[in-house]
Design a protein around this motif. Structure first.
Motif, mmCIF file in Angstrom:
data_model
loop_
_atom_site.group_PDB
_atom_site.id
_atom_site.type_symbol
_atom_site.label_atom_id
_atom_site.label_comp_id
_atom_site.label_asym_id
_atom_site.label_seq_id
_atom_site.Cartn_x
_atom_site.Cartn_y
_atom_site.Cartn_z
ATOM 1 N N LEU A 471 -16.714 -3.803 -1.430
ATOM 2 C CA LEU A 471 -15.743 -3.810 -0.334
ATOM 3 C C LEU A 471 -14.920 -5.094 -0.339
ATOM 4 O O LEU A 471 -13.700 -5.075 -0.133
ATOM 5 C CB LEU A 471 -16.476 -3.662 1.002
ATOM 6 C CG LEU A 471 -17.044 -2.277 1.328
ATOM 7 C CD1 LEU A 471 -18.081 -2.385 2.434
ATOM 8 C CD2 LEU A 471 -15.933 -1.306 1.718
ATOM 9 N N LEU A 472 -15.593 -6.220 -0.585
ATOM 10 C CA LEU A 472 -14.892 -7.502 -0.607
ATOM 11 C C LEU A 472 -13.887 -7.560 -1.756
ATOM 12 O O LEU A 472 -12.745 -8.002 -1.573
ATOM 13 C CB LEU A 472 -15.906 -8.641 -0.725
ATOM 14 C CG LEU A 472 -15.340 -10.061 -0.707
ATOM 15 C CD1 LEU A 472 -14.644 -10.367 0.621
ATOM 16 C CD2 LEU A 472 -16.447 -11.078 -0.980
ATOM 17 N N SER A 473 -14.293 -7.108 -2.933
ATOM 18 C CA SER A 473 -13.375 -7.117 -4.078
ATOM 19 C C SER A 473 -12.186 -6.197 -3.840
ATOM 20 O O SER A 473 -11.044 -6.537 -4.167
ATOM 21 C CB SER A 473 -14.124 -6.690 -5.347
ATOM 22 O OG SER A 473 -15.101 -7.641 -5.711
ATOM 23 N N GLU A 513 -21.086 -16.033 -1.859
ATOM 24 C CA GLU A 513 -20.355 -17.093 -2.557
ATOM 25 C C GLU A 513 -18.895 -16.688 -2.779
ATOM 26 O O GLU A 513 -17.982 -17.508 -2.647
ATOM 27 C CB GLU A 513 -21.025 -17.400 -3.900
ATOM 28 C CG GLU A 513 -22.367 -18.095 -3.787
ATOM 29 C CD GLU A 513 -22.252 -19.490 -3.222
ATOM 30 O OE1 GLU A 513 -21.204 -20.143 -3.424
ATOM 31 O OE2 GLU A 513 -23.208 -19.944 -2.557
ATOM 32 N N ALA A 514 -18.681 -15.425 -3.118
ATOM 33 C CA ALA A 514 -17.312 -14.945 -3.301
ATOM 34 C C ALA A 514 -16.527 -15.024 -1.997
ATOM 35 O O ALA A 514 -15.356 -15.433 -1.973
ATOM 36 C CB ALA A 514 -17.326 -13.517 -3.833
ATOM 37 N N LEU A 515 -17.172 -14.641 -0.897
ATOM 38 C CA LEU A 515 -16.503 -14.701 0.400
ATOM 39 C C LEU A 515 -16.126 -16.137 0.760
ATOM 40 O O LEU A 515 -15.008 -16.406 1.228
ATOM 41 C CB LEU A 515 -17.422 -14.111 1.480
ATOM 42 C CG LEU A 515 -16.869 -14.106 2.906
ATOM 43 C CD1 LEU A 515 -15.653 -13.196 3.019
ATOM 44 C CD2 LEU A 515 -17.945 -13.689 3.902
ATOM 45 N N LEU A 516 -17.038 -17.068 0.511
ATOM 46 C CA LEU A 516 -16.756 -18.463 0.837
ATOM 47 C C LEU A 516 -15.655 -19.040 -0.040
ATOM 48 O O LEU A 516 -14.929 -19.959 0.386
ATOM 49 C CB LEU A 516 -18.034 -19.300 0.688
ATOM 50 C CG LEU A 516 -19.117 -19.047 1.741
ATOM 51 C CD1 LEU A 516 -20.390 -19.786 1.371
ATOM 52 C CD2 LEU A 516 -18.636 -19.474 3.124
ATOM 53 N N ASP A 517 -15.502 -18.514 -1.247
ATOM 54 C CA ASP A 517 -14.457 -19.007 -2.147
ATOM 55 C C ASP A 517 -13.116 -18.318 -1.912
ATOM 56 O O ASP A 517 -12.103 -18.717 -2.476
ATOM 57 C CB ASP A 517 -14.876 -18.787 -3.597
ATOM 58 C CG ASP A 517 -14.006 -19.570 -4.570
ATOM 59 O OD1 ASP A 517 -13.985 -20.814 -4.484
ATOM 60 O OD2 ASP A 517 -13.318 -18.937 -5.395
ATOM 61 N N GLY A 518 -13.104 -17.285 -1.106
ATOM 62 C CA GLY A 518 -11.859 -16.573 -0.842
ATOM 63 C C GLY A 518 -12.042 -15.074 -0.649
ATOM 64 O O GLY A 518 -11.871 -14.567 0.431
ATOM 65 N N PRO A 519 -12.369 -14.315 -1.725
ATOM 66 C CA PRO A 519 -12.364 -14.735 -3.129
ATOM 67 C C PRO A 519 -10.939 -14.964 -3.632
ATOM 68 O O PRO A 519 -9.973 -14.518 -3.025
ATOM 69 C CB PRO A 519 -13.002 -13.551 -3.848
ATOM 70 C CG PRO A 519 -12.657 -12.378 -3.003
ATOM 71 C CD PRO A 519 -12.643 -12.868 -1.583
ATOM 72 N N ALA A 545 -14.606 -18.594 -11.090
ATOM 73 C CA ALA A 545 -14.442 -18.610 -9.640
ATOM 74 C C ALA A 545 -15.186 -17.420 -9.038
ATOM 75 O O ALA A 545 -14.981 -16.286 -9.466
ATOM 76 C CB ALA A 545 -12.956 -18.542 -9.287
ATOM 77 N N PRO A 546 -16.068 -17.659 -8.058
ATOM 78 C CA PRO A 546 -16.963 -16.593 -7.598
ATOM 79 C C PRO A 546 -16.223 -15.355 -7.113
ATOM 80 O O PRO A 546 -15.421 -15.414 -6.189
ATOM 81 C CB PRO A 546 -17.719 -17.258 -6.437
ATOM 82 C CG PRO A 546 -17.629 -18.711 -6.718
ATOM 83 C CD PRO A 546 -16.306 -18.923 -7.362
ATOM 84 N N GLY A 547 -16.494 -14.227 -7.747
ATOM 85 C CA GLY A 547 -15.945 -12.954 -7.302
ATOM 86 C C GLY A 547 -14.454 -12.815 -7.438
ATOM 87 O O GLY A 547 -13.847 -11.925 -6.813
ATOM 88 N N ALA A 548 -13.812 -13.653 -8.246
ATOM 89 C CA ALA A 548 -12.361 -13.572 -8.402
ATOM 90 C C ALA A 548 -11.958 -12.187 -8.887
ATOM 91 O O ALA A 548 -12.627 -11.599 -9.737
ATOM 92 C CB ALA A 548 -11.882 -14.637 -9.389
ATOM 93 N N VAL A 549 -10.864 -11.660 -8.355
ATOM 94 C CA VAL A 549 -10.348 -10.373 -8.803
ATOM 95 C C VAL A 549 -9.090 -10.619 -9.626
ATOM 96 O O VAL A 549 -8.344 -11.574 -9.378
ATOM 97 C CB VAL A 549 -10.052 -9.419 -7.627
ATOM 98 C CG1 VAL A 549 -11.319 -9.157 -6.828
ATOM 99 C CG2 VAL A 549 -8.963 -9.966 -6.718
ATOM 100 N N VAL A 550 -8.873 -9.759 -10.608
ATOM 101 C CA VAL A 550 -7.777 -9.948 -11.561
ATOM 102 C C VAL A 550 -6.981 -8.660 -11.670
ATOM 103 O O VAL A 550 -7.553 -7.578 -11.817
ATOM 104 C CB VAL A 550 -8.315 -10.346 -12.955
ATOM 105 C CG1 VAL A 550 -7.166 -10.500 -13.950
ATOM 106 C CG2 VAL A 550 -9.135 -11.624 -12.869
#
Length: 604
Positions: A471-473, A513-519, A545-550
């Motif tokens: 959901l976060l991604s 960790e992904a949430l705290l980084d943004g992601p 970068a934690p959970g970064a989406v591309v």
């Protein structure tokens, strides 16, 4: 009437009655026997009952006779017990928690607790002699290091990964991981349970690929690729999916079946396969002794020191192929195949193995084509190209969505993002209760005595935390407030449980960790055949970068919302690093992009 339940087909049934067993006896395990009324209400249960009485334990026949007598002579009393047990289970509703989203402080507390459970000498977590692979914990440690620069987190991740691959948990000849290892009595070499599960290998393949991405470790690179190749070679089905498991037992030299027969070696067998000189060298490298470290004078293979060269491994693999192979469970489980899609897509992209990306794409296509119906509902299993009768549970929707999101990032094909969105809409509509609590079954699923829910990891990420991650991604890809809110609510439980039991909610901690980084969100725009576009895309994928989406595509492309209104810079391919769709200035240089994606980089 006897009913035998396959816990892989119906994890919901297993979860509900295992909870009853654990509540009544203080422990659980398999095999599990549950006696219940016609309404499904349990009144007597246990795990293993021996065929004959032993050590004060009744035999299974005695248990059956006792249950029959109780049901015949005291039925009302038994029914009342069943009603009380069922009522107690129904009252165990788990909320998402009102403590809010995880914080840097709660994540730090979880790391501190993990450090107390970690043995820096052995590299394993926990005090018991049975060791399961801590793949989700490793992911948390790598992401925490990427966000904070914590050397301690990275040291634990590296130590755990080295401990696994140097022990007999790892198949030193053919690649891939066994189910777990234990230290026998008297204490000696770690001995594996030789079953190989798809989910373990998918999770560990991805974890080692991520370790390589962080450290450049050649060992991590080798293990990630060997594990990927093992899955493709030995678990891929004719339809393009991946089978569930390889059995621990196989036919041995006597013609009977025994555990580990396919995998263990004697010094004589090594010499037959390699010749005397290389056989002696391999025995020293792998810890194969005349006395044996396993059974009947055979030894498990370990790698305590120097690595064997590729020639030795290849010749041993060829010799082993002449043995009777373990049987394979050809059942294709949606959730576990979602994990494989993510692992193969990323491993293929990291190590320039387009064949692995292609295998990931074929598995994703099977899931969408066969397991997904016209209303975006998933079936949990298939076999031989025929879908099974059981509905997907939360982990199926979450892990398949996770795999499709990883595949979209690697391939630049937005259709996978679209399918992930369909699945996650079902998660919100059918699996989510008040205040963000999540259930393992849909609201229209078959009714059991309790609607199961569990945020803690087992051998795989829980459906709860896997859903939070997907959901976060998806929210980062699309800007969807509904999906972001659902993810944040689901992660409330991580703030509560993480500092208390981090080993059992590792994936939830990784998502936090992904949430705290943004992601962080990375949009790469440029012509598809431009080397500069490819270089920026690869740099983005290799960012830790934690959970970064591309997202990657041509300017003006509409497959990814992240690409909208992103233009070339001076006619050159460009990358935009964003959080919540708020972006820094675009960059055209890969080194500069890498800097934007380091700990503390890309501040917005």
């Amino acid at each position: 009437m006897n009913v035998k339940v396959d816990r892989e087909e119906r994890p919901d049934v297993d979860a509900v009655y295992m909870e009853a067993v654990q509540a009544a006896t203080g422990q659980g395990g398999w095999p599990m026997s549950v006696f219940m009324t016609a309404e499904g209400e349990p009144f007597y249960f246990g795990t293993y009952f021996p065929p004959e009485p032993r050590h004060g334990m009744a035999s299974f026949r005695q248990v059956l006779e006792g249950v029959r007598a109780a049901w015949g002579d005291r039925r009302e009393e038994v029914a009342e017990v069943a009603r009380r047990i069922t009522g107690d289970l129904a009252g165990r509703e788990l909320g998402a928690g009102d403590s809010g989203r995880p914080t840097a402080e709660s994540q730090g507390s979880a790391l501190l607790r993990l450090s107390r459970d970690y043995d820096p000498v052995s590299g394993w977590f926990g005090e018991g002699d049975t060791k399961f692979p801590p793949s989700m914990v490793v992911e948390f440690l790598l992401r925490h290091h990427a966000r904070t620069g914590s050397d301690g987190a990275l040291e634990m991740a590296e130590g755990a990964c080295e401990a696994m691959v140097r022990s007999s948990l790892y198949d030193q000849v053919g690649g891939g991981f066994h189910r777990y290892v234990l230290r026998p009595v008297p204490r000696g070499a770690l001995v594996p349970h030789f079953e190989k599960m798809l989910y373990d290998n998918a999770l560990l393949c991805r974890a080692y690929a991520h370790l390589w991405r962080t450290t450049g470790s050649e060992l991590a690179r080798r293990v990630a690729l060997e594990t990927a190749d093992f899955m493709v070679r030995e678990l891929r089905t004719a339809e393009g999916g991946f089978a569930s498991a390889l059995d621990a037992d196989s036919v041995d030299a006597t013609g009977g079946k025994s555990e580990g027969a396919f995998y263990v070696w004697t010094p004589e067998q090594l010499s037959e396969a390699l010749g005397d000189e290389d056989g002696r060298r391999a025995a020293g490298l792998y810890g194969v002794t005349e006395e044996g470290t396993f059974e009947h004078g055979a030894s498990v293979l370990q790698l305590p020191g120097e690595e064997a060269d590729a020639s030795i491994r290849e010749r041993l693999l060829a010799a082993r192929e002449l043995r009777h192979r373990p049987e394979r469970d050809d059942k294709v489980v949606a959730a576990w195949n979602g994990l494989v899609v993510a692992a193969l897509a990323e491993t293929g992209a990291f190590f320039d193995r387009p064949d692995l990306v292609e295998r990931a794409t074929e598995a994703a296509d099977l899931l969408v084509r066969l397991h997904l119906d016209d209303s975006a509902r998933l079936s949990r299993t298939s076999k031989d190209g025929r879908v099974g009768p059981n509905a997907g549970v939360l982990e199926d929707y979450a892990d398949v969505a996770e795999g499709l999101l990883a595949l979209a990032a690697v391939t630049g094909e937005g259709v996978w993002l679209e399918f992930a969105g369909l699945l996650l809409d079902i998660v919100i509509d059918r699996f989510t209760g008040e205040n963000g609590t999540l259930y393992d079954t849909a609201d229209d699923a078959e009714k059991l005595i309790r609607r199961p829910q569990d945020p803690t990891d087992n051998a795989t990420p829980s459906g709860w935390t896997a859903a939070a991650g997907a959901l976060l991604s998806y929210a980062a890809h699309t800007g969807s407030e509904a999906h972001l809110t659902a993810a944040e609510r689901a992660l409330g439980v991580v703030k509560n449980l993480g500092p208390k039991a981090p080993r059992f909610i590792g994936w939830g901690l990784a998502v936090a960790e992904a949430l705290l980084d943004g992601p962080r969100e990375v949009a790469v725009v440029g012509p598809a055949d431009d080397p500069a576009t490819a270089a920026l895309h690869r740099t983005a994928l290799l960012a830790a970068a934690p959970g970064a989406v591309v997202a990657v595509g041509i300017p003006g492309g509409d497959e990814f919302p992240l690409l909208r209104d992103r233009e070339l810079v001076g006619g050159e391919a460009a990358a935009y690093v964003c959080r919540a769709f708020v972006c820094r200035r675009p960059v055209t240089d890969s080194a500069e992009l890498a800097g934007e994606l380091t700990p503390g980089g890309g501040g917005i």
